[in-house]
Design a protein around this motif. Sequence first.
Motif, PDB file in Angstrom:
ATOM      1  N   ILE A  30       0.847  -1.187   0.000  1.00 49.33           N
ATOM      2  CA  ILE A  30       0.000   0.000   0.000  1.00 49.33           C
ATOM      3  C   ILE A  30       0.886   1.242   0.000  1.00 49.33           C
ATOM      4  O   ILE A  30       1.721   1.422   0.892  1.00 49.33           O
ATOM      5  CB  ILE A  30      -0.924   0.034   1.238  1.00 49.33           C
ATOM      6  CG1 ILE A  30      -1.670  -1.296   1.413  1.00 49.33           C
ATOM      7  CG2 ILE A  30      -1.885   1.204   1.152  1.00 49.33           C
ATOM      8  CD1 ILE A  30      -2.575  -1.660   0.266  1.00 49.33           C
ATOM      9  N   ARG A  31       0.697   2.092  -0.995  1.00 45.61           N
ATOM     10  CA  ARG A  31       1.447   3.348  -1.101  1.00 45.61           C
ATOM     11  C   ARG A  31       0.435   4.495  -1.140  1.00 45.61           C
ATOM     12  O   ARG A  31      -0.469   4.486  -1.969  1.00 45.61           O
ATOM     13  CB  ARG A  31       2.295   3.366  -2.364  1.00 45.61           C
ATOM     14  CG  ARG A  31       3.293   2.219  -2.465  1.00 45.61           C
ATOM     15  CD  ARG A  31       3.968   2.215  -3.838  1.00 45.61           C
ATOM     16  NE  ARG A  31       5.010   1.196  -3.936  1.00 45.61           N
ATOM     17  CZ  ARG A  31       4.812  -0.045  -4.375  1.00 45.61           C
ATOM     18  NH1 ARG A  31       3.578  -0.404  -4.764  1.00 45.61           N
ATOM     19  NH2 ARG A  31       5.801  -0.908  -4.431  1.00 45.61           N
ATOM     20  N   GLY A  32       0.589   5.469  -0.264  1.00 42.96           N
ATOM     21  CA  GLY A  32      -0.352   6.576  -0.265  1.00 42.96           C
ATOM     22  C   GLY A  32      -0.084   7.526   0.878  1.00 42.96           C
ATOM     23  O   GLY A  32       1.045   7.649   1.355  1.00 42.96           O
ATOM     24  N   LEU A  79      22.545  -2.334  -0.820  1.00 43.11           N
ATOM     25  CA  LEU A  79      21.461  -1.503  -1.341  1.00 43.11           C
ATOM     26  C   LEU A  79      20.244  -2.343  -1.714  1.00 43.11           C
ATOM     27  O   LEU A  79      20.362  -3.519  -2.048  1.00 43.11           O
ATOM     28  CB  LEU A  79      21.909  -0.749  -2.607  1.00 43.11           C
ATOM     29  CG  LEU A  79      23.212   0.030  -2.587  1.00 43.11           C
ATOM     30  CD1 LEU A  79      23.429   0.690  -3.946  1.00 43.11           C
ATOM     31  CD2 LEU A  79      23.205   1.069  -1.479  1.00 43.11           C
ATOM     32  N   GLY A  80      19.090  -1.693  -1.700  1.00 43.85           N
ATOM     33  CA  GLY A  80      17.884  -2.234  -2.321  1.00 43.85           C
ATOM     34  C   GLY A  80      17.505  -1.268  -3.433  1.00 43.85           C
ATOM     35  O   GLY A  80      17.308  -0.082  -3.176  1.00 43.85           O
ATOM     36  N   ALA A  93      17.539   2.714 -12.379  1.00 47.46           N
ATOM     37  CA  ALA A  93      16.951   2.724 -11.042  1.00 47.46           C
ATOM     38  C   ALA A  93      15.717   3.611 -10.972  1.00 47.46           C
ATOM     39  O   ALA A  93      15.695   4.715 -11.525  1.00 47.46           O
ATOM     40  CB  ALA A  93      17.985   3.199 -10.026  1.00 47.46           C
ATOM     41  N   LEU A  94      14.695   3.114 -10.286  1.00 49.71           N
ATOM     42  CA  LEU A  94      13.499   3.895  -9.983  1.00 49.71           C
ATOM     43  C   LEU A  94      13.595   4.483  -8.577  1.00 49.71           C
ATOM     44  O   LEU A  94      13.038   5.540  -8.297  1.00 49.71           O
ATOM     45  CB  LEU A  94      12.254   3.016 -10.073  1.00 49.71           C
ATOM     46  CG  LEU A  94      11.973   2.350 -11.421  1.00 49.71           C
ATOM     47  CD1 LEU A  94      10.811   1.371 -11.304  1.00 49.71           C
ATOM     48  CD2 LEU A  94      11.677   3.405 -12.477  1.00 49.71           C
ATOM     49  N   GLU A  95      14.274   3.783  -7.689  1.00 49.36           N
ATOM     50  CA  GLU A  95      14.525   4.259  -6.326  1.00 49.36           C
ATOM     51  C   GLU A  95      15.638   3.434  -5.723  1.00 49.36           C
ATOM     52  O   GLU A  95      15.912   2.310  -6.162  1.00 49.36           O
ATOM     53  CB  GLU A  95      13.267   4.174  -5.465  1.00 49.36           C
ATOM     54  CG  GLU A  95      12.668   2.787  -5.327  1.00 49.36           C
ATOM     55  CD  GLU A  95      13.241   1.962  -4.194  1.00 49.36           C
ATOM     56  OE1 GLU A  95      13.930   2.532  -3.327  1.00 49.36           O
ATOM     57  OE2 GLU A  95      13.023   0.742  -4.172  1.00 49.36           O
ATOM     58  N   VAL A 198      10.738  13.468   3.298  1.00 48.94           N
ATOM     59  CA  VAL A 198      10.840  12.716   2.044  1.00 48.94           C
ATOM     60  C   VAL A 198       9.878  11.524   2.101  1.00 48.94           C
ATOM     61  O   VAL A 198       9.783  10.852   3.128  1.00 48.94           O
ATOM     62  CB  VAL A 198      12.280  12.247   1.775  1.00 48.94           C
ATOM     63  CG1 VAL A 198      12.823  11.429   2.923  1.00 48.94           C
ATOM     64  CG2 VAL A 198      12.389  11.485   0.475  1.00 48.94           C
ATOM     65  N   ALA A 199       9.138  11.295   1.029  1.00 46.13           N
ATOM     66  CA  ALA A 199       8.194  10.189   0.987  1.00 46.13           C
ATOM     67  C   ALA A 199       8.909   8.859   0.776  1.00 46.13           C
ATOM     68  O   ALA A 199       9.905   8.813   0.042  1.00 46.13           O
ATOM     69  CB  ALA A 199       7.173  10.404  -0.132  1.00 46.13           C
ATOM     70  N   PRO A 200       8.432   7.777   1.382  1.00 44.20           N
ATOM     71  CA  PRO A 200       9.025   6.467   1.112  1.00 44.20           C
ATOM     72  C   PRO A 200       8.914   6.169  -0.380  1.00 44.20           C
ATOM     73  O   PRO A 200       7.796   6.132  -0.923  1.00 44.20           O
ATOM     74  CB  PRO A 200       8.177   5.507   1.943  1.00 44.20           C
ATOM     75  CG  PRO A 200       7.559   6.350   3.000  1.00 44.20           C
ATOM     76  CD  PRO A 200       7.336   7.692   2.369  1.00 44.20           C
ATOM     77  N   PRO A 201      10.021   5.967  -1.087  1.00 46.02           N
ATOM     78  CA  PRO A 201       9.952   5.784  -2.544  1.00 46.02           C
ATOM     79  C   PRO A 201       9.728   4.337  -2.972  1.00 46.02           C
ATOM     80  O   PRO A 201       9.646   4.048  -4.169  1.00 46.02           O
ATOM     81  CB  PRO A 201      11.324   6.265  -3.006  1.00 46.02           C
ATOM     82  CG  PRO A 201      12.238   5.878  -1.877  1.00 46.02           C
ATOM     83  CD  PRO A 201      11.404   6.037  -0.615  1.00 46.02           C
ATOM     84  N   MET A 202       9.620   3.395  -2.016  1.00 50.55           N
ATOM     85  CA  MET A 202       9.564   1.983  -2.350  1.00 50.55           C
ATOM     86  C   MET A 202       8.262   1.613  -3.047  1.00 50.55           C
ATOM     87  O   MET A 202       8.156   0.605  -3.684  1.00 50.55           O
ATOM     88  CB  MET A 202       9.721   1.123  -1.091  1.00 50.55           C
ATOM     89  CG  MET A 202      11.062   1.334  -0.389  1.00 50.55           C
ATOM     90  SD  MET A 202      11.021   2.728   0.740  1.00 50.55           S
ATOM     91  CE  MET A 202      10.553   1.897   2.233  1.00 50.55           C
TER      92      MET A 202
END
Length: 202
Positions: A30-32, A79-80, A93-95, A198-202
């Motif tokens: 869930i991202r929001g 890293l992830g 990379a996207l994040e 900063v928003a969690p970018p995952m």
Amino acid sequence: MNLKSFVIVLGTISSVIGATQAWAAGAARIRGTVVSLIGSTLTVKDGNGKTDAIALADGWRISGVAKASAADIKRGDFLGIASISKADGGSGALEVVIFPAALQGTGEGDRDWDLQPNSRMTNGTVADVTEIEGRTVTLTYDYGQKKQIAIPQTTPIVTFASATPADLTPGVAVFVNAERGGDGKLVANRVVVGNHGVAPPM
């Protein structure tokens, strides 16, 4: 960060990354943004306006994310990276998440991810850092497998930070690994919150 906060962060990170190792049929990412936290129920609204009520399990954990940069990445770091194949070959990379040294090897591997269609999540150790039209890293994982990933300058890069339930205020960004039960209800035991600007970018 005091010792108690650091232990909480490490426990939360372990839970978050452990949950990425498999994509179970009932799993939901869930991202929001937070609508409310009432008792043990967290309500989150996604980018399309859909809301989900998530029951937080006993002993649930929380962590934040803090901004980092490509300059912080060095050989030997763990890293992830969520990435996607580029039209000209390779991966972009996207994040990027930079893990504390204490979590070296956690969730190691390469797997499907749902940040974008056809994206992948790779957790691995930095074997090399080069400058090829921007910063590019080579990650090693699973007994010698390698993946080279370019990191555009616009890529969100974060590390984990401390957080408390009081940070779950309306409008703050969150990322939640949840499980959907047979009754359709969502349950989670971990929340990542954007409490450091900063928003969690995952």
